[in-house]
Design an enzyme around this catalytic site. Structure first.
Site, mmCIF file in Angstrom:
data_model
loop_
_atom_site.group_PDB
_atom_site.id
_atom_site.type_symbol
_atom_site.label_atom_id
_atom_site.label_comp_id
_atom_site.label_asym_id
_atom_site.label_seq_id
_atom_site.Cartn_x
_atom_site.Cartn_y
_atom_site.Cartn_z
ATOM 1 N N SER A 137 0.281 -1.429 0.408
ATOM 2 C CA SER A 137 -0.192 0.053 -0.026
ATOM 3 C C SER A 137 1.054 1.335 -0.077
ATOM 4 O O SER A 137 2.092 1.448 0.455
ATOM 5 C CB SER A 137 -0.736 0.258 1.155
ATOM 6 O OG SER A 137 -1.156 1.340 1.681
ATOM 7 N N TYR A 161 -1.653 -0.102 10.911
ATOM 8 C CA TYR A 161 -1.449 -0.900 9.362
ATOM 9 C C TYR A 161 -0.832 -0.540 8.812
ATOM 10 O O TYR A 161 -0.473 -1.873 7.683
ATOM 11 C CB TYR A 161 -3.084 0.052 8.823
ATOM 12 C CG TYR A 161 -3.201 -0.637 7.223
ATOM 13 C CD1 TYR A 161 -3.323 -2.155 7.494
ATOM 14 C CD2 TYR A 161 -3.457 0.466 6.062
ATOM 15 C CE1 TYR A 161 -3.916 -2.480 5.556
ATOM 16 C CE2 TYR A 161 -3.421 -0.409 4.923
ATOM 17 C CZ TYR A 161 -3.424 -1.560 4.174
ATOM 18 O OH TYR A 161 -3.726 -1.711 2.832
ATOM 19 N N LYS A 165 2.238 -3.417 6.440
ATOM 20 C CA LYS A 165 2.737 -3.501 4.833
ATOM 21 C C LYS A 165 3.803 -3.591 4.636
ATOM 22 O O LYS A 165 5.051 -4.468 4.066
ATOM 23 C CB LYS A 165 1.639 -2.655 4.604
ATOM 24 C CG LYS A 165 -0.065 -2.602 4.209
ATOM 25 C CD LYS A 165 -0.052 -4.465 3.572
ATOM 26 C CE LYS A 165 -1.660 -4.103 3.575
ATOM 27 N NZ LYS A 165 -1.956 -5.653 2.857
HETATM 28 P P1 NAD Z 1 -11.151 -6.292 1.594
HETATM 29 O O1 NAD Z 1 -11.075 -6.450 2.561
HETATM 30 O O2 NAD Z 1 -12.235 -6.611 0.777
HETATM 31 O O3 NAD Z 1 -10.701 -8.187 0.897
HETATM 32 C C1 NAD Z 1 -9.761 -8.631 1.331
HETATM 33 C C2 NAD Z 1 -10.467 -10.023 2.041
HETATM 34 O O4 NAD Z 1 -9.376 -10.845 3.226
HETATM 35 C C3 NAD Z 1 -11.083 -10.565 2.558
HETATM 36 O O5 NAD Z 1 -12.013 -10.942 1.873
HETATM 37 C C4 NAD Z 1 -11.607 -10.759 4.105
HETATM 38 O O6 NAD Z 1 -12.328 -11.749 4.015
HETATM 39 C C5 NAD Z 1 -10.531 -12.207 3.566
HETATM 40 N N1 NAD Z 1 -9.133 -11.775 5.089
HETATM 41 C C6 NAD Z 1 -8.944 -11.489 5.876
HETATM 42 N N2 NAD Z 1 -8.358 -11.884 6.373
HETATM 43 C C7 NAD Z 1 -8.203 -13.096 6.324
HETATM 44 C C8 NAD Z 1 -7.315 -14.390 6.867
HETATM 45 N N3 NAD Z 1 -6.689 -14.012 8.208
HETATM 46 N N4 NAD Z 1 -7.567 -15.817 6.328
HETATM 47 C C9 NAD Z 1 -8.242 -15.659 5.032
HETATM 48 N N5 NAD Z 1 -9.026 -14.939 4.628
HETATM 49 C C10 NAD Z 1 -8.715 -13.508 5.282
HETATM 50 O O7 NAD Z 1 -9.644 -5.418 1.422
HETATM 51 P P2 NAD Z 1 -9.417 -4.661 -0.157
HETATM 52 O O8 NAD Z 1 -9.653 -3.615 -0.704
HETATM 53 O O9 NAD Z 1 -9.756 -5.845 -1.652
HETATM 54 O O10 NAD Z 1 -7.586 -4.811 -0.303
HETATM 55 C C11 NAD Z 1 -7.603 -6.719 -0.741
HETATM 56 C C12 NAD Z 1 -5.780 -5.719 -0.410
HETATM 57 O O11 NAD Z 1 -4.797 -4.638 -0.236
HETATM 58 C C13 NAD Z 1 -5.856 -6.093 1.200
HETATM 59 O O12 NAD Z 1 -4.148 -6.348 1.880
HETATM 60 C C14 NAD Z 1 -5.705 -4.571 1.593
HETATM 61 O O13 NAD Z 1 -4.299 -3.780 2.947
HETATM 62 C C15 NAD Z 1 -4.187 -4.105 0.824
HETATM 63 N N6 NAD Z 1 -4.755 -2.890 0.369
HETATM 64 C C16 NAD Z 1 -6.319 -2.475 -0.211
HETATM 65 C C17 NAD Z 1 -6.042 -0.743 -0.519
HETATM 66 C C18 NAD Z 1 -7.913 -0.384 -1.139
HETATM 67 O O14 NAD Z 1 -8.050 0.449 -0.465
HETATM 68 N N7 NAD Z 1 -8.492 -1.641 -0.471
HETATM 69 C C19 NAD Z 1 -5.201 0.003 -0.846
HETATM 70 C C20 NAD Z 1 -4.391 -0.384 -0.326
HETATM 71 C C21 NAD Z 1 -3.818 -1.824 -0.510
#
Ligand code: NAD
Length: 350
Positions: A137, A161, A165
């Site tokens: 991120s 957070y 990362k």
């Molecule tokens: P999201 O919460 O929609 O998706 C994450 C998924 O991981 C969910 O479906 C959740 O149920 C699953 N999950 C969490 N912990 C788990 C575990 N221990 N075992 C199995 N499944 C698990 O989030 P997103 O927006 O799709 O983001 C995906 C990744 O990208 C994340 O790691 C997030 O930190 C990173 N990210 C997201 C953004 C954003 O703005 N959306 C920005 C930068 C980085």
């Protein structure tokens, strides 16, 4: 056929990426605990596959479980080896992502984000599957005074957070250094993913009241929230409101496809790459575009600046363009149109 394990594959970004990879001809194994997603996302992905890519019907499987349980992950790798279909690579989305929650519940964040990743990497190593694209991120950079952020910018997260990362990036770097002839790693540092699948069948479902700007704008447009609060109107930007780099979730998904192809076809290496459009959009630009594209009003009011916010956070994306040959294809209008289509069709989520 390449077989990709997608952790967190039913979440916002994971669901779009899994679908895109199926479209590109990969076989996909989704692992998700559903802690922040719905099984209906799987039904929607299958619905689109059945209509648009019927020959890929049997190329998607789902394993419900928590990555903090190492034996669960081992079971999946073992089963795949036994049936002669070993996993080629992993895209690791699973994790918790709320900055506020990470400040209030740091133990939970370190547990979910770190323990899951350590377990996953241990099992990957055991089964000699050493190709991984990790969801990092822009929050690894912390607060920056520079407008266009490149990958050499100082890494200094300002919340738990972002620290989880960055710690995972360090862990992956250690792993690579321990066996540089084996590991293939890309850390994709996302900027601000918004929008939704153009079908309106997949999108983001915020947990409770959203924290992020785009879901909030949509809640205001729906009439669920009276007005949108803009934090600060005297930032040193062209209209005084904060400038960010918004990227369509389909472009982001495509970045994973390019990353995967690159790793599979090149010798082992580790790369940190910004994934953003390189275009700065102010809060007012975003609201205005949303209103025009969707012909709907988004009332707003100004309030005080928030602590820790920066004036401008935009990616220098030259590295990802040069190395992966990826480039964003969708613009702000597409993000606003597709996001709103999803929201109108799924006001209560899936
Ligand atoms: P999201 O919460 O929609 O998706 C994450 C998924 O991981 C969910 O479906 C959740 O149920 C699953 N999950 C969490 N912990 C788990 C575990 N221990 N075992 C199995 N499944 C698990 O989030 P997103 O927006 O799709 O983001 C995906 C990744 O990208 C994340 O790691 C997030 O930190 C990173 N990210 C997201 C953004 C954003 O703005 N959306 C920005 C930068 C980085």
């Amino acid at each position: 056929m390449q077989r990709i394990l997608v952790t967190g594959g039913l979440g916002f970004i994971g669901s779009h990426t899994s679908l895109l990879l199926i479209e590109k001809g990969y076989e996909i194994l989704i692992v998700d605990s559903l802690i922040n997603s719905s099984i209906k996302a799987l039904e929607r992905i299958n619905e689109i596959i059945n209509i648009k890519y019927p020959r890929m019907k049997n190329k998607l499987s789902f394993f419900k479980g928590d990555l903090r349980d190492e034996s669960f992950i081992r079971g999946i790798f073992l089963k795949q080896n036994k049936i002669g279909k070993p996993i080629t690579a992993v895209i690791h989305f699973a994790g918790l992502k709320s900055i506020n929650q990470s400040i209030n519940e740091p133990l939970k964040y370190w547990d979910f984000n770190l323990v899951s990743t350590i377990n996953l990497l241990k099992v990957m190593n055991l089964f000699e599957c050493r190709t991984i694209v990790f969801s990092s991120s822009a929050s690894v950079y912390g607060s920056s005074k520079i407008d266009l952020i490149n990958e050499d910018q100082k890494l200094d997260p300002i919340n738990p957070y972002g620290l989880t990362k960055l710690t995972i990036e360090h862990l992956l770097a250690n792993l690579y250094e321990s066996s540089p002839d084996k590991w293939k790693i890309i850390n994709l540092r996302y900027f601000n993913p918004i929008g939704a699948h153009p079908s309106g069948l997949l999108g983001e479902v915020p947990n409770g009241i959203p924290n992020n700007i785009f879901p909030l704008i949509m809640q205001v447009a729906l009439g669920e929230i009276e007005y949108f609060k803009i934090f600060g109107k005297n930032w040193p930007t062209r209209d005084g409101t904060g400038v960010r780099d918004y990227i369509h979730v389909m472009d982001l998904a495509n970045g994973h496809f390019y990353g995967l192809e690159y790793l599979i076809n090149n010798p082992p290496k580790i790369l940190n790459l910004n994934l953003g459009t390189g275009i700065g959009t102010s809060v007012l630009d975003l609201i205005k575009t949303f209103e025009i594209v969707n012909k709907i009003n988004v009332p707003f009011q100004f309030s005080k600046r928030r602590k820790g916010d920066a004036a401008i956070v935009v990616a220098d994306n030259s590295l990802v363009k040069n190395i992966l040959k990826w480039k964003p294809e969708k613009n702000l209008e597409d993000m606003c149109r597709d996001g709103w289509k999803w929201m109108k069709l799924n006001q209560k989520g899936y």
